[in-house]
Structure formats: C-alpha cells, structure tokens
Write an enzyme that holds these catalytic residues in place. Structure first.
Site: not given
Ligand code: HMG
Length: 305
Positions: A16, A209, A240
């Site tokens: 994070d 946070h 985030c």
């Molecule tokens: C969920 C998705 C993947 C949906 O994203 P999407 O675009 O809807 O997914 P998709 O299935 O259509 O895939 C799009 C592309 O991403 C790739 N892909 C798909 N999945 C993966 C994976 N796992 N690892 C690597 N690559 C991946 C997939 O292969 C494809 O690649 P392309 O064909 O375009 O080259 C995207 O929205 C995403 O990665 N989001 C992450 C956002 C994030 O990390 N945010 C920060 C963390 S959460 C946070 O900080 C909150 C927390 C936990 O701390 C608590 C709080 O404080 O609230």
C-alpha cells in the site's frame, strides 16, 4: 475501558505504501524493505500485488520481490490478487496469504477493479476455492468502509453485506478499510460493531489511512469494540492510486508508540521500525510522515551529541 493485551500489526508499507509512488522504486529497495520489516518482528508483511501492471505499474515487479526476499519464520508474506490470473502468479511466487479486495461502494469498485460489487464477489469465488485447495490463507479487504471519494457516505449495511460474503468465501480475516481516511471514532466503532455481528471480532482488522489525522483515535475506538488487528505503513507511506487525495496509511511508528505506551504487546521492535522509516524515506526521497518516528529519531540524535 478494556483493551486487548496483544495487537497483531500487518505492515502494509511495501504494498500500500509503495503502490502510488510517482517514480519506480527499485526492486532491491523493496526487497530490503520487506526483509527489514520482517526482521523487526511483524507477524504479517504485505509484500506485493499481483494486479494488472497497466493499472498499477509500481507493483509490476512483485514476483521478483517475492523471489528475492529472505523468508523469516513466523512472518506471513501476503499479496493482493484481484482474480485467478493474480492468484496463479501469487502461488508461483510462494505467497502465504492472498488478499481479495472489494469495496462497500459501487463507484469505487468500478474505479478500482473495473466491476460492480456483485461481479467482484463472483470473480473472488474461484480465487477463494483455489486458495482453500492450495492451503493458502485468504483475507478480504473492504475499501470505502467509512466513506467513498466518489459517492460520499457509505451505509454500514453495505460494509456488513460484503463482510458476510467474505466470510462465506472462507476469509480468515476481514479488513475494514477507511481508504480516504475520513472516518471518525464514533463512526468507526459503529461500523466495527456492525461487522462484528457477522464476523467474529478476532477476525476483523482495521485499515486506516490518515488523511484527516483520525487514524490513532479510530484504532482506539476499534479496540474498544474488541478489534485487535491493525494495518499500518512504515513512515506513513502510501495512498491508493484510485482514491485521489488520499494520503498514506497510519504510520506504523505512531501506532507502535501508542500501543506500547498503553501496555499493549505487538512483538515489533519500535526502534528498528524508526530506523527503517528514516531509511526508506531518505531512499525514495519522501518526507517521513511519522510524528513518533521523527520525534524518537530527534531524541536519539540529541542524546548522541
Ligand atoms: C482487476 C483488474 C485486473 C481488472 O481490469 P480489467 O481491465 O477489467 O481486466 P481484464 O481481465 O479485462 O484484463 C485487462 C488486462 O490486464 C491483464 N490482467 C488482468 N488481471 C491481471 C493480473 N492479476 N495480473 C496481471 N495482469 C492482469 C489482462 O491479462 C489484460 O492484459 P492485456 O490482454 O490487455 O495485455 C484491474 O482493474 C486491476 O488490476 N486493478 C487493480 C487496482 C489496484 O491494484 N488498486 C490498488 C490496490 S487496492 C487498495 O489499495 C485498497 C486497499 C486494499 O489498500 C484497502 C483500502 O485502503 O481501501
């Protein structure tokens, strides 16, 4: 008032804390950060994130980080996995715990993981089954439990609903997250108490946070409800990428100073964490956001003069 004798701290700085840094933090710095934090005594270090590198480029080297760290016995190394692709990479990397992360706010769910809350639960179900089959711990995080940057207020029932679904999926811990740091103590206590009606309180974690400076007060309020697991980030690193304006997590040094001062054990060496906070802030050119960390370092420097 009664407080727990022991609090489990989850150090989220390497994930994070670093996921929102503007310039790429070198892999070897991340590895050293994880190693030093584990050596300081944390029961759980969030070491990386197997998400789309297009969405969060800063975490693209998580497999390399996981491959290079020294495993300390007694530390759980956890990573974020939004879907099966992430889960498979996490297994390959040897993660001890995977984190599914949804939200109590529809708007935030769309911005952060590109799907509705209901769709996210559907996506998490195979991850949960696979984690169960592989004997890997499953944790569930609920973003925007105390407020949302896009839709404002969030009803406690929405938090409870996601918590219940996580429990059904087999989560061993449910993280109630104040993503943008807007919550205040009475609200925190009410949301924690509501979640505790469906999740055993010993399995609830508080993830705060510190955007509005409420985190320590919220931790105290949550402890009064019986919560004894909290997340924190060394030097208050973080934010985030999909919650504009949100600052880092509550600084670990501040939490340790408060808990130890209250006679609550954590198993973590505060002096070591102060040193890590100074080092990482200097290494990535960031201000150390920990009040206690800076004060303790200044006291130490004065004593050495
Ligand atoms: C969920 C998705 C993947 C949906 O994203 P999407 O675009 O809807 O997914 P998709 O299935 O259509 O895939 C799009 C592309 O991403 C790739 N892909 C798909 N999945 C993966 C994976 N796992 N690892 C690597 N690559 C991946 C997939 O292969 C494809 O690649 P392309 O064909 O375009 O080259 C995207 O929205 C995403 O990665 N989001 C992450 C956002 C994030 O990390 N945010 C920060 C963390 S959460 C946070 O900080 C909150 C927390 C936990 O701390 C608590 C709080 O404080 O609230």
């Amino acid at each position: 008032m009664s407080y727990p004798d022991y609090v489990k701290l989850v150090e989220v700085g390497p994930r994070d804390g670093l996921q929102n840094e503007k310039s790429q933090v070198p892999t070897e710095v991340k590895v050293e950060l994880v190693n030093r934090l584990a050596a300081a005594g944390f029961a759980n270090v969030e070491a990386g994130s197997f998400v789309s590198p297009k969405w969060v480029p800063q975490m693209a080297d998580s497999a390399a980080v996981m491959g290079a760290i020294e495993r300390r016995q007694g530390t759980i190394y956890s990573v974020l996995t939004p879907n099966m692709k992430g889960f498979e990479a996490a297994v390959e990397a040897g993660a001890d715990e995977v984190l599914i992360f949804g939200a109590a706010s529809e708007a935030f769910s769309q911005k952060n993981i590109n799907c509705s809350i209901a769709e996210s639960i559907e996506r998490f179900a195979p991850v949960a089954r696979a984690a169960h089959d592989a004997g890997i711990r499953l944790r569930g995080s609920i973003s925007c439990s105390l407020g949302c940057p896009y839709q404002g207020e969030v009803a406690p029932e929405a938090v409870v609903d996601v918590a219940r679904r996580y429990l059904d999926l087999g989560c061993v811990e449910v993280d109630v997250a104040d993503t943008i740091g807007v919550g205040t103590p009475r609200q925190t206590a009410a949301v924690m108490a509501a979640v505790a009606r469906v999740v055993p309180v010993e399995r609830i974690a508080g993830h705060f946070h510190d955007t509005y400076g409420q985190s320590l007060a919220n931790i105290v309020a949550a402890m009064q409800v019986g919560v004894a697991i909290f997340h924190a980030s060394v030097a208050g690193l973080g934010g985030c990428p999909y919650a504009k304006g949100a600052t880092g997590n509550v600084a670990t040094e501040d939490v340790l100073y408060m808990l130890h001062g209250m006679g609550i054990r954590t198993g973590v060496d505060l002096d070591a964490v102060v040193g890590i906070g100074l080092w990482i802030s200097q290494r990535i050119g960031r201000r150390n956001e920990s009040r206690a960390g800076n004060a303790l370092a200044a006291r130490e420097a004065a004593a050495c003069r």
